[in-house]
Design an enzyme around this catalytic site. Structure first.
Site, short mmCIF file in Angstrom:
data_model
loop_
_atom_site.label_atom_id
_atom_site.label_comp_id
_atom_site.label_asym_id
_atom_site.label_seq_id
_atom_site.Cartn_x
_atom_site.Cartn_y
_atom_site.Cartn_z
CG HIS A 135 34.80 36.00 28.84
ND1 HIS A 135 35.67 35.87 27.79
CD2 HIS A 135 35.42 35.44 29.91
CE1 HIS A 135 36.76 35.23 28.21
NE2 HIS A 135 36.63 34.96 29.49
CD GLN A 215 31.56 30.39 33.44
OE1 GLN A 215 31.24 29.49 34.20
NE2 GLN A 215 32.82 30.73 33.24
CE LYS A 238 34.89 28.87 30.46
NZ LYS A 238 35.89 29.43 31.35
N1 7TS Z 1 32.45 33.32 27.86
C1 7TS Z 1 32.32 33.22 29.19
C2 7TS Z 1 31.05 33.65 29.85
C3 7TS Z 1 33.38 32.70 29.94
O1 7TS Z 1 33.25 32.60 31.26
C4 7TS Z 1 34.58 32.30 29.28
C5 7TS Z 1 35.77 31.80 30.05
C6 7TS Z 1 34.62 32.40 27.89
C7 7TS Z 1 33.55 32.92 27.22
C8 7TS Z 1 35.82 31.96 27.11
O2 7TS Z 1 35.93 30.58 27.12
P1 7TS Z 1 37.18 29.85 26.44
O3 7TS Z 1 37.03 28.43 26.83
O4 7TS Z 1 37.08 30.09 24.98
O5 7TS Z 1 38.40 30.50 27.04
N2 7TS Z 1 35.83 32.27 31.37
C9 7TS Z 1 36.88 32.19 32.22
C10 7TS Z 1 36.80 32.60 33.54
O6 7TS Z 1 35.81 33.06 34.08
N3 7TS Z 1 38.01 32.42 34.11
O7 7TS Z 1 38.83 31.90 33.21
C11 7TS Z 1 38.14 31.75 32.03
#
Ligand code: 7TS
Length: 419
Positions: A135, A215, A238
């Site tokens: 990501h 995830q 999540k």
């Molecule tokens: N790493 C992974 C594997 C993710 O899927 C996400 C967010 C993040 C890091 C970042 O997380 P945050 O809570 O700090 O934003 N993924 C997604 C997605 O798949 N669609 O929207 C956000």
């Protein structure tokens, strides 16, 4: 974990999904005239009553700033807030709750490690190892560090199936590698990575490992001691919790040796204009007033999730993913992106004649919420030579009937685009 759980059928018979669904007020609505089918859980999951109530209760009954009040409300808020570290410790099977740092989310947790742990150790010519399926939040912080220090970002390639090989990891570990940072489950491909084996290879060379668990934590049991990683990051939103809250777990001896990355209130022992002494971890990394009710909401989410049993959640979602892969993959003109042997959470696909954004818009017309785009993983899209995918991502409250609704709606896309 409670021994009698109303959300579980008799032992061995899995979860009572309808009972679970009733705990999510948002699911009981129609969207564009159809019952909502929410399949965008990879982006953010919906919230059960237990989480909504915990936040409400905080604001209605005992809200005050924490760690600084002698009055009763502040003491209660502090107690409730601090109790969440123990809950997260249990979730991750971390050795100590002193290793649980509250952040704004996975992104901030990774940045914290980048600036506080890696940057002070980084020199020109050093290397940071990531994979080709990360990501953006596990790419961009490292690129910024490389830009500042002259270090190099090294990327482990992935196969057409969406997997990397351990040989490709090993051959890229050098005496200059300062950290290996990789996700446990890919948000774009659903691949489950062998992080334990990666940690073994890295540790044989004294290289620390950061696991992006954004995830994985919501979809399977996580045990940081068994994974044998050094840092683990995830986001509350999540995992059925509030947005704007997350966790960094780090080994105590590493956290203890790390300088603060932000200065302010709550992260100090004493301050004078001549010299400031910093607090011990985790306070050292939690400058300023945190998202108090949000952290308390995370605690409720963790309790709720553990009561379901993460292994039971994983089994239910594995069934959904297998069923969806078969049903969606069987539609003429649909191509699944990512076919790893071990997958969890998400199903990415493209269609011969319809752009993913059109797919997403048409599905929404039938009440089916999916994500369309690059999923903040542009290099993954580039790897497959596509601009975007449509992605259905699952949570514990999803059902096979909802997968059938997804499939029916994809057939409508085919009809419209003449596929
Ligand atoms: N790493 C992974 C594997 C993710 O899927 C996400 C967010 C993040 C890091 C970042 O997380 P945050 O809570 O700090 O934003 N993924 C997604 C997605 O798949 N669609 O929207 C956000």
């Amino acid at each position: 974990m409670s021994s009698v759980n109303p959300l579980q059928h008799e032992a061995g018979r899995g979860l009572d999904i309808q009972a679970i669904r009733r705990q999510f007020p948002v699911l009981a609505q129609t969207v564009n005239g159809n019952p909502l089918v929410y399949l965008d859980n990879g982006a953010s999951a919906q919230k059960p009553e237990a989480v909504i109530d915990a936040e409400l209760r905080c604001y209605r009954e005992y809200y005050a700033n924490i760690h600084r009040g002698v009055h009763s409300l502040s003491q209660r808020a502090t107690t409730e807030f601090e109790a969440v570290r123990g809950k997260v410790r249990t979730l991750l099977n971390a050795p100590s709750e002193k290793e649980i740092v509250f952040t704004r989310g996975t992104t901030e947790s990774i940045n914290l490690v980048a600036y506080s742990f890696v940057e002070p150790r980084l020199q020109a010519g050093d290397e940071i190892l990531i994979t080709a399926m990360e990501h953006h939040s596990n790419i961009v912080p490292w690129q910024i560090l490389c830009e500042r220090t002259g270090a190099k970002l090294v990327v482990v390639p992935i196969s057409d199936a969406g997997e990397f090989s351990l040989d490709d990891v090993e051959s890229r570990l050098t005496p200059r590698t300062r950290i290996v940072s990789l996700l446990q489950v890919s948000n774009a491909l659903g691949t489950v990575n062998p992080v334990r084996e990666v940690a073994r290879l890295a540790h044989a060379r004294d290289i620390p490992v950061l696991v992006d668990g954004a995830q994985s934590a919501p979809h399977m049991p996580v045990d940081v001691q068994e994974l044998d990683c050094d840092f683990f990051a995830f986001s509350a939103h999540k995992l059925y919790g509030p947005s704007g809250v997350g966790v960094l777990w780090g080994r105590q001896e590493l956290l203890q040796a790390m300088p603060p990355w932000q200065g302010g209130g709550d992260m100090i022992r004493t301050v004078s204009f001549e010299k400031t002494e910093f607090a011990e971890p985790p306070a050292r990394f939690e400058a300023g007033t945190p998202n108090i009710a949000g952290v308390i909401g995370l605690g409720a989410a963790v309790d709720w999730f553990l009561a379901l049993d993460p292994a039971a959640v994983a089994a239910h979602e594995a069934d959904l993913l297998a069923y969806a892969s078969e049903q969606v993959g069987g539609i003429p003109g649909v191509q699944l992106i990512g076919n790893a042997e071990k997958r969890a959470g998400a199903l990415s696909f493209i269609m011969t004649d319809a752009h993913p954004h059109d797919i997403g818009t048409i599905l929404d017309g039938y009440g089916v919420a999916v994500r369309a785009g690059h999923h903040c993983a542009e290099p993954v899209m580039r790897r497959y030579g596509i601009p975007a995918t449509a992605r259905a991502s699952f949570a514990v409250y999803n059902t096979r009937q909802e997968v059938d609704r997804l499939v029916a709606a994809i057939h409508k896309v085919r009809e419209l685009f003449g596929g």
